[in-house]
Design a protein around this motif. Structure first.
Motif, PDB file in Angstrom:
ATOM      1  N   THR A 124       0.381  20.468  11.079  1.00  0.00           N
ATOM      2  CA  THR A 124       0.838  19.287  10.328  1.00  0.00           C
ATOM      3  C   THR A 124      -0.235  18.209  10.348  1.00  0.00           C
ATOM      4  O   THR A 124      -0.787  17.887  11.401  1.00  0.00           O
ATOM      5  N   LEU A 125      -0.527  17.690   9.168  1.00  0.00           N
ATOM      6  CA  LEU A 125      -1.499  16.597   9.022  1.00  0.00           C
ATOM      7  C   LEU A 125      -0.741  15.345   8.606  1.00  0.00           C
ATOM      8  O   LEU A 125       0.052  15.383   7.663  1.00  0.00           O
ATOM      9  N   LEU A 126      -0.980  14.266   9.326  1.00  0.00           N
ATOM     10  CA  LEU A 126      -0.403  12.958   8.959  1.00  0.00           C
ATOM     11  C   LEU A 126      -1.521  12.092   8.399  1.00  0.00           C
ATOM     12  O   LEU A 126      -2.511  11.823   9.092  1.00  0.00           O
ATOM     13  N   GLN A 127      -1.377  11.684   7.139  1.00  0.00           N
ATOM     14  CA  GLN A 127      -2.373  10.802   6.520  1.00  0.00           C
ATOM     15  C   GLN A 127      -1.830   9.379   6.491  1.00  0.00           C
ATOM     16  O   GLN A 127      -0.773   9.126   5.906  1.00  0.00           O
ATOM     17  N   ILE A 128      -2.567   8.476   7.108  1.00  0.00           N
ATOM     18  CA  ILE A 128      -2.160   7.071   7.148  1.00  0.00           C
ATOM     19  C   ILE A 128      -3.213   6.273   6.385  1.00  0.00           C
ATOM     20  O   ILE A 128      -4.356   6.162   6.829  1.00  0.00           O
ATOM     21  N   ASN A 129      -2.835   5.747   5.238  1.00  0.00           N
ATOM     22  CA  ASN A 129      -3.767   4.924   4.469  1.00  0.00           C
ATOM     23  C   ASN A 129      -3.429   3.457   4.678  1.00  0.00           C
ATOM     24  O   ASN A 129      -2.254   3.086   4.712  1.00  0.00           O
ATOM     25  N   ALA A 130      -4.483   2.642   4.802  1.00  0.00           N
ATOM     26  CA  ALA A 130      -4.245   1.231   5.104  1.00  0.00           C
ATOM     27  C   ALA A 130      -4.891   0.284   4.095  1.00  0.00           C
ATOM     28  O   ALA A 130      -4.853  -0.928   4.284  1.00  0.00           O
ATOM     29  N   SER A 131      -5.465   0.822   3.003  1.00  0.00           N
ATOM     30  CA  SER A 131      -6.130  -0.058   2.045  1.00  0.00           C
ATOM     31  C   SER A 131      -5.108  -0.869   1.252  1.00  0.00           C
ATOM     32  O   SER A 131      -4.125  -0.313   0.747  1.00  0.00           O
ATOM     33  N   ILE A 132      -5.391  -2.159   1.081  1.00  0.00           N
ATOM     34  CA  ILE A 132      -4.534  -2.988   0.225  1.00  0.00           C
ATOM     35  C   ILE A 132      -4.677  -2.563  -1.244  1.00  0.00           C
ATOM     36  O   ILE A 132      -3.848  -2.931  -2.070  1.00  0.00           O
ATOM     37  N   GLN A 133      -5.729  -1.787  -1.550  1.00  0.00           N
ATOM     38  CA  GLN A 133      -5.947  -1.301  -2.926  1.00  0.00           C
ATOM     39  C   GLN A 133      -5.217   0.006  -3.181  1.00  0.00           C
ATOM     40  O   GLN A 133      -5.400   0.609  -4.239  1.00  0.00           O
ATOM     41  N   GLY A 134      -4.448   0.471  -2.234  1.00  0.00           N
ATOM     42  CA  GLY A 134      -3.703   1.727  -2.424  1.00  0.00           C
ATOM     43  C   GLY A 134      -4.643   2.887  -2.677  1.00  0.00           C
ATOM     44  O   GLY A 134      -5.675   3.028  -2.031  1.00  0.00           O
ATOM     45  N   GLU A 135      -4.284   3.705  -3.669  1.00  0.00           N
ATOM     46  CA  GLU A 135      -5.050   4.936  -3.939  1.00  0.00           C
ATOM     47  C   GLU A 135      -6.469   4.655  -4.411  1.00  0.00           C
ATOM     48  O   GLU A 135      -7.338   5.516  -4.318  1.00  0.00           O
ATOM     49  N   SER A 136      -6.720   3.462  -4.974  1.00  0.00           N
ATOM     50  CA  SER A 136      -8.083   3.208  -5.455  1.00  0.00           C
ATOM     51  C   SER A 136      -8.992   2.667  -4.353  1.00  0.00           C
ATOM     52  O   SER A 136     -10.193   2.492  -4.567  1.00  0.00           O
ATOM     53  N   GLY A 137      -8.473   2.396  -3.190  1.00  0.00           N
ATOM     54  CA  GLY A 137      -9.314   1.973  -2.062  1.00  0.00           C
ATOM     55  C   GLY A 137     -10.332   3.059  -1.717  1.00  0.00           C
ATOM     56  O   GLY A 137     -10.020   4.253  -1.818  1.00  0.00           O
ATOM     57  N   GLN A 138     -11.521   2.640  -1.327  1.00  0.00           N
ATOM     58  CA  GLN A 138     -12.566   3.630  -0.996  1.00  0.00           C
ATOM     59  C   GLN A 138     -12.165   4.456   0.225  1.00  0.00           C
ATOM     60  O   GLN A 138     -12.416   5.654   0.278  1.00  0.00           O
ATOM     61  N   SER A 139     -11.547   3.799   1.203  1.00  0.00           N
ATOM     62  CA  SER A 139     -11.129   4.546   2.400  1.00  0.00           C
ATOM     63  C   SER A 139     -10.046   5.561   2.033  1.00  0.00           C
ATOM     64  O   SER A 139     -10.046   6.693   2.531  1.00  0.00           O
TER      65      SER A 139
END
Ligand SMILES: Cc1cc2nc3c(=O)[nH]c(=O)nc-3n(C[C@H](O)[C@H](O)[C@H](O)COP(=O)(O)O)c2cc1C
Length: 205
Positions: free
Chosen positions: A3-18
């Protein structure tokens, strides 16, 4: 099944570079783990509330003494912790904002650091309870910090995860994104190549 848990934290959502670098890694991971399970948590779209005295008080109150409101608060934190506990691989989209981690990620960290749940105190000091996981952190930055004293973000994230017992943490940096277009493109290309290399390395292992 992994199981992989992906945690994104960019305020730009999906368009964030991270987020985009994290997504690239996760897409490749999926092809290598067709049976694997991916769980996503977007901290900008679905923010964790800031920790308050009321919320922390709910954590400290014994379950049988909690009010309904305290149960709801503790259950929410328990759900985040359970999601983390079930993950074998954790992918972190990690922007730098004002020299640190996004406040959304800090609020998340404040809800998963719980004595008796993710760490415990012993006579020898605190012991993390979430060992055996691998973290990949995709760090996007406008300036250049990696390896320099001003990069307090990297040691902070390492220390925090280490406190929970998670010591296998690999960082991929995309830096200098705000300097100029050429710098940005070459940093992103280097980060993408690094990601592809990470997965090739694991496939060969
Ligand atoms: C509010 C804000 C603060 C920022 N602060 C920093 C900073 O302290 N140092 C830095 O190198 N870049 C800084 N940046 C640039 C970001 O690190 C860069 O845009 C990066 O791509 C952010 O990740 P994201 O695209 O995934 O959101 C900042 C950007 C924003 C929007």
């Amino acid at each position: 099944m992994s199981t992989l848990l992906q945690i994104n934290a960019s305020i730009q959502g999906e368009s964030g570079q991270s987020s985009q670098l994290a997504n690239r890694f996760v897409a490749a991971w999926r092809t290598q783990h067709p049976e694997g399970r991916v769980v996503r948590r977007d901290l900008a779209a679905d923010p964790v509330p800031h920790l308050t005295a009321e919320r922390f008080g709910a954590f400290l109150t014994a379950p049988e003494q909690r009010s309904d409101a305290q149960h709801a608060i503790a259950n929410y934190s328990d759900t985040l912790i359970e999601e983390l506990r079930r993950a074998d691989v954790i992918v972190l989209g990690l922007p730098m904002y004002n020299f640190g981690i996004p406040s959304q990620l800090k609020a998340y960290f404040d809800h998963i650091a719980r004595a008796g749940h993710t760490f415990r105190y012993t006579a020898q000091g605190p012991v993390g309870l979430l060992g055996g996981k691998k973290v990949y952190a995709f760090a996007a930055r406008g300036g250049l910090y990696a390896g320099a004293p001003l990069d307090t973000q990297t040691p902070y994230v390492r220390d925090f995860l280490g406190f929970l017992g998670i010591r296998d943490v690999e960082f991929v940096f995309a830096e200098g994104l705000a300097i100029d277009a050429q710098r940005r493109d070459s940093a992103l290309n280097a980060a993408r190549a690094r990601i592809d290399g990470l997965l090739e390395k694991r496939a060969a292992a």
